[in-house]
Design a protein around this motif. Structure first.
Motif, PDB file in Angstrom:
ATOM      1  N   ALA A 124      40.753  39.295  44.309  1.00  0.00           N
ATOM      2  CA  ALA A 124      39.830  38.171  44.390  1.00  0.00           C
ATOM      3  C   ALA A 124      38.606  38.463  43.548  1.00  0.00           C
ATOM      4  O   ALA A 124      38.119  39.592  43.520  1.00  0.00           O
ATOM      5  CB  ALA A 124      39.418  37.919  45.832  1.00  0.00           C
ATOM      6  N   VAL A 125      38.151  37.444  42.838  1.00  0.00           N
ATOM      7  CA  VAL A 125      36.860  37.531  42.178  1.00  0.00           C
ATOM      8  C   VAL A 125      35.820  37.140  43.211  1.00  0.00           C
ATOM      9  O   VAL A 125      35.800  36.007  43.685  1.00  0.00           O
ATOM     10  CB  VAL A 125      36.786  36.590  40.955  1.00  0.00           C
ATOM     11  CG1 VAL A 125      35.384  36.590  40.372  1.00  0.00           C
ATOM     12  CG2 VAL A 125      37.781  37.002  39.902  1.00  0.00           C
ATOM     13  N   ARG A 126      35.030  38.106  43.596  1.00  0.00           N
ATOM     14  CA  ARG A 126      34.051  37.850  44.665  1.00  0.00           C
ATOM     15  C   ARG A 126      32.782  37.301  44.038  1.00  0.00           C
ATOM     16  O   ARG A 126      31.769  37.973  43.945  1.00  0.00           O
ATOM     17  CB  ARG A 126      33.788  39.153  45.411  1.00  0.00           C
ATOM     18  CG  ARG A 126      35.079  39.777  45.915  1.00  0.00           C
ATOM     19  CD  ARG A 126      34.934  41.265  46.154  1.00  0.00           C
ATOM     20  NE  ARG A 126      34.346  41.549  47.451  1.00  0.00           N
ATOM     21  CZ  ARG A 126      35.054  41.708  48.560  1.00  0.00           C
ATOM     22  NH1 ARG A 126      36.352  41.617  48.537  1.00  0.00           N
ATOM     23  NH2 ARG A 126      34.449  41.956  49.692  1.00  0.00           N
ATOM     24  N   ALA A 127      32.876  36.028  43.602  1.00  0.00           N
ATOM     25  CA  ALA A 127      31.777  35.424  42.848  1.00  0.00           C
ATOM     26  C   ALA A 127      30.515  35.328  43.689  1.00  0.00           C
ATOM     27  O   ALA A 127      29.419  35.617  43.222  1.00  0.00           O
ATOM     28  CB  ALA A 127      32.198  34.042  42.360  1.00  0.00           C
TER      29      ALA A 127
ATOM     30  N   LYS B  65      32.273  32.974  48.356  1.00  0.00           N
ATOM     31  CA  LYS B  65      33.214  32.183  47.577  1.00  0.00           C
ATOM     32  C   LYS B  65      34.033  33.163  46.759  1.00  0.00           C
ATOM     33  O   LYS B  65      33.530  33.760  45.797  1.00  0.00           O
ATOM     34  CB  LYS B  65      32.477  31.198  46.667  1.00  0.00           C
ATOM     35  CG  LYS B  65      33.390  30.413  45.749  1.00  0.00           C
ATOM     36  CD  LYS B  65      34.249  29.434  46.513  1.00  0.00           C
ATOM     37  CE  LYS B  65      35.372  28.890  45.646  1.00  0.00           C
ATOM     38  NZ  LYS B  65      36.316  28.072  46.401  1.00  0.00           N
ATOM     39  N   HIS B  66      35.264  33.375  47.196  1.00  0.00           N
ATOM     40  CA  HIS B  66      36.160  34.274  46.480  1.00  0.00           C
ATOM     41  C   HIS B  66      37.219  33.441  45.775  1.00  0.00           C
ATOM     42  O   HIS B  66      37.795  32.548  46.377  1.00  0.00           O
ATOM     43  CB  HIS B  66      36.847  35.245  47.443  1.00  0.00           C
ATOM     44  CG  HIS B  66      35.877  36.193  48.100  1.00  0.00           C
ATOM     45  ND1 HIS B  66      36.262  37.138  49.003  1.00  0.00           N
ATOM     46  CD2 HIS B  66      34.532  36.338  47.975  1.00  0.00           C
ATOM     47  CE1 HIS B  66      35.206  37.826  49.406  1.00  0.00           C
ATOM     48  NE2 HIS B  66      34.139  37.350  48.800  1.00  0.00           N
ATOM     49  N   PHE B  67      37.418  33.728  44.502  1.00  0.00           N
ATOM     50  CA  PHE B  67      38.473  33.040  43.760  1.00  0.00           C
ATOM     51  C   PHE B  67      39.674  33.973  43.694  1.00  0.00           C
ATOM     52  O   PHE B  67      39.529  35.128  43.289  1.00  0.00           O
ATOM     53  CB  PHE B  67      38.007  32.709  42.340  1.00  0.00           C
ATOM     54  CG  PHE B  67      36.889  31.722  42.298  1.00  0.00           C
ATOM     55  CD1 PHE B  67      37.139  30.365  42.361  1.00  0.00           C
ATOM     56  CD2 PHE B  67      35.572  32.146  42.196  1.00  0.00           C
ATOM     57  CE1 PHE B  67      36.099  29.450  42.318  1.00  0.00           C
ATOM     58  CE2 PHE B  67      34.528  31.243  42.168  1.00  0.00           C
ATOM     59  CZ  PHE B  67      34.796  29.886  42.221  1.00  0.00           C
ATOM     60  N   PRO B  68      40.843  33.489  44.082  1.00  0.00           N
ATOM     61  CA  PRO B  68      42.002  34.387  44.072  1.00  0.00           C
ATOM     62  C   PRO B  68      42.431  34.725  42.653  1.00  0.00           C
ATOM     63  O   PRO B  68      42.289  33.914  41.738  1.00  0.00           O
ATOM     64  CB  PRO B  68      43.091  33.578  44.787  1.00  0.00           C
ATOM     65  CG  PRO B  68      42.660  32.159  44.673  1.00  0.00           C
ATOM     66  CD  PRO B  68      41.170  32.148  44.560  1.00  0.00           C
ATOM     67  N   ILE B  69      42.924  35.936  42.465  1.00  0.00           N
ATOM     68  CA  ILE B  69      43.521  36.332  41.185  1.00  0.00           C
ATOM     69  C   ILE B  69      45.027  36.338  41.421  1.00  0.00           C
ATOM     70  O   ILE B  69      45.517  37.044  42.294  1.00  0.00           O
ATOM     71  CB  ILE B  69      43.057  37.740  40.758  1.00  0.00           C
ATOM     72  CG1 ILE B  69      41.539  37.810  40.697  1.00  0.00           C
ATOM     73  CG2 ILE B  69      43.673  38.125  39.420  1.00  0.00           C
ATOM     74  CD1 ILE B  69      41.017  39.210  40.494  1.00  0.00           C
ATOM     75  N   LYS B  70      45.738  35.529  40.663  1.00  0.00           N
ATOM     76  CA  LYS B  70      47.186  35.435  40.858  1.00  0.00           C
ATOM     77  C   LYS B  70      47.894  36.405  39.929  1.00  0.00           C
ATOM     78  O   LYS B  70      47.536  36.526  38.755  1.00  0.00           O
ATOM     79  CB  LYS B  70      47.662  34.015  40.553  1.00  0.00           C
ATOM     80  CG  LYS B  70      46.963  32.943  41.366  1.00  0.00           C
ATOM     81  CD  LYS B  70      47.546  32.832  42.750  1.00  0.00           C
ATOM     82  CE  LYS B  70      46.968  31.609  43.451  1.00  0.00           C
ATOM     83  NZ  LYS B  70      47.329  31.573  44.859  1.00  0.00           N
ATOM     84  N   GLY B  71      48.912  37.052  40.469  1.00  0.00           N
ATOM     85  CA  GLY B  71      49.694  37.957  39.649  1.00  0.00           C
ATOM     86  C   GLY B  71      50.635  37.190  38.744  1.00  0.00           C
ATOM     87  O   GLY B  71      50.883  35.997  38.939  1.00  0.00           O
ATOM     88  N   GLY B  72      51.184  37.874  37.757  1.00  0.00           N
ATOM     89  CA  GLY B  72      52.140  37.225  36.865  1.00  0.00           C
ATOM     90  C   GLY B  72      53.480  37.062  37.552  1.00  0.00           C
ATOM     91  O   GLY B  72      53.632  37.308  38.746  1.00  0.00           O
ATOM     92  N   GLY B  73      54.449  36.632  36.827  1.00  0.00           N
ATOM     93  CA  GLY B  73      55.781  36.494  37.393  1.00  0.00           C
ATOM     94  C   GLY B  73      56.032  35.110  37.946  1.00  0.00           C
ATOM     95  O   GLY B  73      55.158  34.241  37.894  1.00  0.00           O
ATOM     96  N   LEU B  74      57.235  34.938  38.489  1.00  0.00           N
ATOM     97  CA  LEU B  74      57.625  33.604  38.933  1.00  0.00           C
ATOM     98  C   LEU B  74      56.846  33.160  40.158  1.00  0.00           C
ATOM     99  O   LEU B  74      56.361  32.044  40.242  1.00  0.00           O
ATOM    100  CB  LEU B  74      59.129  33.585  39.257  1.00  0.00           C
ATOM    101  CG  LEU B  74      60.036  33.389  38.049  1.00  0.00           C
ATOM    102  CD1 LEU B  74      61.494  33.470  38.482  1.00  0.00           C
ATOM    103  CD2 LEU B  74      59.759  32.027  37.427  1.00  0.00           C
ATOM    104  N   ILE B  75      56.808  34.057  41.121  1.00  0.00           N
ATOM    105  CA  ILE B  75      56.091  33.701  42.342  1.00  0.00           C
ATOM    106  C   ILE B  75      54.665  34.216  42.199  1.00  0.00           C
ATOM    107  O   ILE B  75      54.432  35.413  42.059  1.00  0.00           O
ATOM    108  CB  ILE B  75      56.763  34.320  43.570  1.00  0.00           C
ATOM    109  CG1 ILE B  75      58.197  33.822  43.639  1.00  0.00           C
ATOM    110  CG2 ILE B  75      56.007  33.969  44.830  1.00  0.00           C
ATOM    111  CD1 ILE B  75      59.107  34.691  44.457  1.00  0.00           C
ATOM    112  N   LYS B  76      53.701  33.295  42.189  1.00  0.00           N
ATOM    113  CA  LYS B  76      52.309  33.695  42.004  1.00  0.00           C
ATOM    114  C   LYS B  76      51.788  34.240  43.332  1.00  0.00           C
ATOM    115  O   LYS B  76      51.588  33.501  44.288  1.00  0.00           O
ATOM    116  CB  LYS B  76      51.464  32.487  41.575  1.00  0.00           C
ATOM    117  CG  LYS B  76      51.940  31.849  40.285  1.00  0.00           C
ATOM    118  CD  LYS B  76      51.528  32.678  39.097  1.00  0.00           C
ATOM    119  CE  LYS B  76      52.016  32.021  37.831  1.00  0.00           C
ATOM    120  NZ  LYS B  76      52.226  32.989  36.753  1.00  0.00           N
ATOM    121  N   ARG B  77      51.612  35.529  43.358  1.00  0.00           N
ATOM    122  CA  ARG B  77      51.018  36.101  44.553  1.00  0.00           C
ATOM    123  C   ARG B  77      49.571  36.450  44.273  1.00  0.00           C
ATOM    124  O   ARG B  77      49.231  36.782  43.139  1.00  0.00           O
ATOM    125  CB  ARG B  77      51.779  37.361  44.958  1.00  0.00           C
ATOM    126  CG  ARG B  77      52.998  37.076  45.810  1.00  0.00           C
ATOM    127  CD  ARG B  77      53.707  38.358  46.102  1.00  0.00           C
ATOM    128  NE  ARG B  77      53.948  39.099  44.868  1.00  0.00           N
ATOM    129  CZ  ARG B  77      54.091  40.414  44.822  1.00  0.00           C
ATOM    130  NH1 ARG B  77      54.007  41.128  45.922  1.00  0.00           N
ATOM    131  NH2 ARG B  77      54.317  41.025  43.668  1.00  0.00           N
TER     132      ARG B  77
END
Lengths: 434, 353
Positions: free
Chosen positions: B43-46, B27-39
């Motif tokens: 991943a937090v590899r929980a 179960k990996h939770f994505p880490i979104k970058g800042g800025g307008l387009i969230k890329r």
């Protein structure tokens, strides 16, 4: 394997080789009697007004803290252990009604102004709070928070000296790169590291007494072990006595010299740590020990829970507050609240049936037996390695092996069954899905 | 994580097939970058490759410190937070990838008991409705009378007074609320209960009653438990087998007494040694293994062995050559002569309690 012999503190407090703090012991606040007992709490009562009436949170706490000792105060939530310490520190909200006496080195602390209490707080008596996430100010660097404590009590201290001392303290509590980390903000630290900072603040002015209110409860167990080591270091460095408030009987067993057990706002048993753990005399203490699952038990013994829950502190009935949950309850228990009486040297208990408790020698199962209804549900007639294969649900359907057990005499459905004892004369119909 | 291992020697011979089998669960939770387009920038590899087997009628304890991924594992198994990889088989049926609708009939068989009895019960529903809700949703009762009877039985089973079912959760104490949560979980007669820290919010004298209740229910109803907890004393008390988790992985699995008496992974040893015993003489006579630092970020776990940054053995015992193996090679869960599975290149069974 040589890990086990590397000794406690080898890594957690790598700084303990730092030696004692430079200043030595320059405390002794003026106006305090050094020969008097360090901290003497007598008949402390705390009441809070609420919409439903007065909540009597602390009802007559007495204790004396001797120099250099660690007093453990244990009790469940709502037993008044934290309120007691906040009253000692004069940190209760203004609407609290505090009566009784708290003497630090012979001088009464109750009723003092906040200004004069500030002389004592941090220097005479300091406190470590439970939650390191909220006990530091998020907008100040940790160094500044330690320096503030130092300079409050020593106006002559230069800011350079204070900063150097702050770094020294951080190093002492085991924070790596202390010289750089004094400039960090609390959010840059993990929970365990923040609690180290809080301990550094508490020990900054070489206090005589450190009150630690659940200092490790918010932490993971490996971090708890580190923090307990740091606390030991803090005690060695400052020579302070400590009041350790916790609900964890394991933590108290390791650190305390004497233990005070609180129930419903009152001490119900006081004694040396060995008295309390091996020869408890108050049924509540015995019950607490019996309801603890043991890490060191190789045989799986059934736990002996205490039925019911603590009384409401709004309207206490006369008599022993533990009586409704007590297996040794007799009618006399309801007549008057038993006083804390000596049962042995340095060991007191508030119970009229201490002889019965004595016979158990710390084995809760001899006094706390589960009700007949509990054993009914325990299903002793079921095979131990009962599997859940195809027929399992049918096997546990109504009327299977349990039906011929006798109905418990006293407890039918409805009779006191909200006390946590298990009443089960109706079996769940597990067959109806098959 | 490499391909999940399927067959393994798992201690003594088990009765039949596992009822729940987890392989390489991620179960990996994505880490979104800042800025307008969230890329997605990381991943937090929980949960990062968890293998577990739960056998019928067994209590499997899953322990670890906060943030190790044990609760997320429980939720991913139940598909409450869909797994991002791996496989969960319940009685041979794959659960990963099932839609909510496909999952619904299976929710009768696997139920969850939540940690916080103050947050997991709807404060606006009387207890009757809370316990009856699953029965109504699944349409398991013919009429109101049957529903009332069934709720009454459930409430009695967990040791509460059925006359109190018209009350609201706020009128019950923590222990009683947890019993309500258990009654609701039992309503559909599940085969597996996932218990997520079911007693950690309770005071010790209340906790004991709930633990005893869980033991009784397991024996009487033939349930299997995945018992997630951080309190190893409770886990030792209730479990048949115990799995220890660290940073998203299982690092040691063994029969209960084997794990507590002969732990082989340095983390398990440190964890056991860190727990204070409520026995002054024994507690003071103990040698404690204190591991330094905190758990690393699961977004950026260390290379090789994930525990090496805090490992006492790595720091003080191993030679440089041996250390290199810890840095380069991720130890897999295997029996390395300790008699049970562990994930340490230099595992060595040692008594620490």
């Amino acid at each position: 394997m040589s890990i086990g012999t590397s000794g406690p503190g080898a890594s957690a407090t790598g700084a303990s080789s730092l030696g004692t703090l430079s200043s030595g012991r320059s405390t002794s606040l003026r106006g305090f009697d050094v020969s008097a007992p360090l901290l003497e709490v007598t008949d402390l009562n705390v009441q809070f007004p609420s919409e439903d009436g007065l909540v009597h949170a602390v009802r007559g706490v007495d204790y004396t803290l001797r120099s250099g000792e660690v007093l453990g105060i244990v009790g469940e939530s709502g037993s008044g252990k934290s309120v007691t310490s906040l009253a000692v520190m004069g940190l209760l909200p203004g609407n609290a009604r505090v009566t009784g006496s708290v003497r630090y080195r012979g001088q009464e602390l109750l009723g003092q102004t906040d200004r004069s209490m500030s002389r004592v707080r941090g220097k005479g008596v300091s406190m470590i709070f439970q939650d390191p996430m909220t006990s530091l100010d998020p907008v100040y660097r940790v160094g500044a928070q330690i320096e503030e404590t130092l300079r409050t009590h020593d106006r002559s201290l230069s800011s350079q000296a204070a900063e150097a001392r702050a770094a020294e303290l951080l190093e002492l509590v085991g924070i790596p790169n202390a010289r750089e980390r004094v400039r960090s903000f609390p959010h840059e630290f993990s929970g365990g590291m923040r609690q180290r900072v809080v301990i550094a603040i508490a020990m900054a002015n070489q206090p005589d007494v450190i009150i630690a209110d659940e200092p490790t409860t918010a932490l993971d167990v490996t971090v708890q072990a580190q923090i307990l080591e740091v606390l030991q270091t803090a005690l060695e460095e400052t020579g302070a006595a400590m009041v350790m408030i916790t609900h964890d009987l394991g933590v108290v067993a390791g650190i305390a010299d004497r233990v005070l057990v609180m129930y419903a706002g009152r001490p119900v048993e006081v004694g040396s740590v060995e008295d309390i753990y091996y020869e408890p005399r108050m049924p509540y203490t015995l019950g607490l020990l019996g309801s603890l699952p043991r890490l060191d038990a190789s045989t799986r013994e059934r736990l002996t829970p205490i039925v019911g829950s603590p009384p409401s502190l709004l309207s206490m009935p006369p008599g022993c507050p533990f009586a409704p949950r007590c297996p040794l309850h007799v009618p006399q228990c309801d007549e008057a609240e038993p006083p804390l009486l000596e049962v042995g040297p340095g060991h007191s208990a508030a119970c009229i049936r201490t002889e019965q408790v004595e016979r158990a020698h710390g084995h809760a199962a001899e006094v706390f037996s589960e009700t007949a209804a509990d054993t009914l549900l325990a299903g002793e007639s079921l095979p131990a390695d009962y599997t859940v294969g195809e027929g399992a649900r049918d096997a546990s359907s109504p009327g299977a092996p349990l039906a011929d057990q006798p109905e418990p005499a006293a407890t039918g459905p409805g009779a006191g069954s909200d006390t946590g004892s298990v009443v089960s004369d109706h079996r769940p119909t597990n067959g109806d899905r098959a | 994580m490499s391909a999940p291992t399927t067959d393994r020697a798992d201690g003594p011979v088990r009765r039949g097939e596992p009822i729940l089998s987890v392989r390489g669960l991620e179960k990996h939770f994505p880490i979104k970058g800042g800025g307008l387009i969230k890329r997605t920038v990381g991943a937090v590899r929980a949960v990062d490759g968890v293998d577990l087997d739960l056998y019928p009628g067994e209590v499997l304890g899953l322990v670890g410190e906060s943030g190790c991924g044990k609760s997320t594992t429980g939720r991913a198994i139940l598909n409450l937070q869909p797994a991002t990889g791996g496989s969960v088989k319940f009685e041979g049926r794959e659960l990963v990838g099932l839609s909510r609708k496909q999952m619904r009939p299976l929710r009768r068989d696997i139920a969850l008991v939540f940690q916080d009895p103050y947050a997991s019960l709807n404060p606006r529903l009387p207890v009757f409705d809370i316990v009856a809700e699953p029965l109504v949703i699944h349409g398991l009762t013919k009429d109101d009378a049957e529903l009332r009877n069934r709720v009454r039985e459930l409430v009695e089973t967990v040791g509460l007074n059925p006359e109190h079912t018209n009350r609201y959760p706020a009128e019950f104490s923590g222990g009683q609320r947890q019993r309500i949560g258990i009654a609701r979980a039992l309503a559909l007669q599940p085969k597996v209960l996932v218990l997520d820290e079911p007693v950690s919010a309770l005071d010790v004298s209340i906790q004991a009653g709930v633990i005893n209740l869980l033991e009784d229910l397991k024996n009487d109803l033939g349930l299997s438990y995945l018992f997630i907890a951080h309190d190893l004393s409770v886990v030792r008390h209730i479990s048949d087998r115990v799995a220890v988790m660290y940073l998203g992985r299982i690092i040691e699995v063994a029969e209960r007494d084997e794990l507590f008496e002969r732990p082989a992974h340095p983390y398990t040893q440190a964890l056991l040694s860190a727990i204070p015993l409520p026995d002054p003489r024994r507690e003071r006579a103990r040698q404690r293994i204190i591991i330094s630092g905190d758990v690393p970020s699961p977004a950026n776990p260390p290379s090789g062995c994930r525990f090496r940054t805090r490992c006492q053995k790595f720091a003080h015992v191993l030679t440089d050559a041996q250390r290199q193996k810890c840095i380069d090679e991720d130890p897999q869960l295997a029996d390395r002569g300790a008699g049970h599975l562990n994930a340490c290149h230099y595992a060595e069974a040692t008594r620490v309690i």
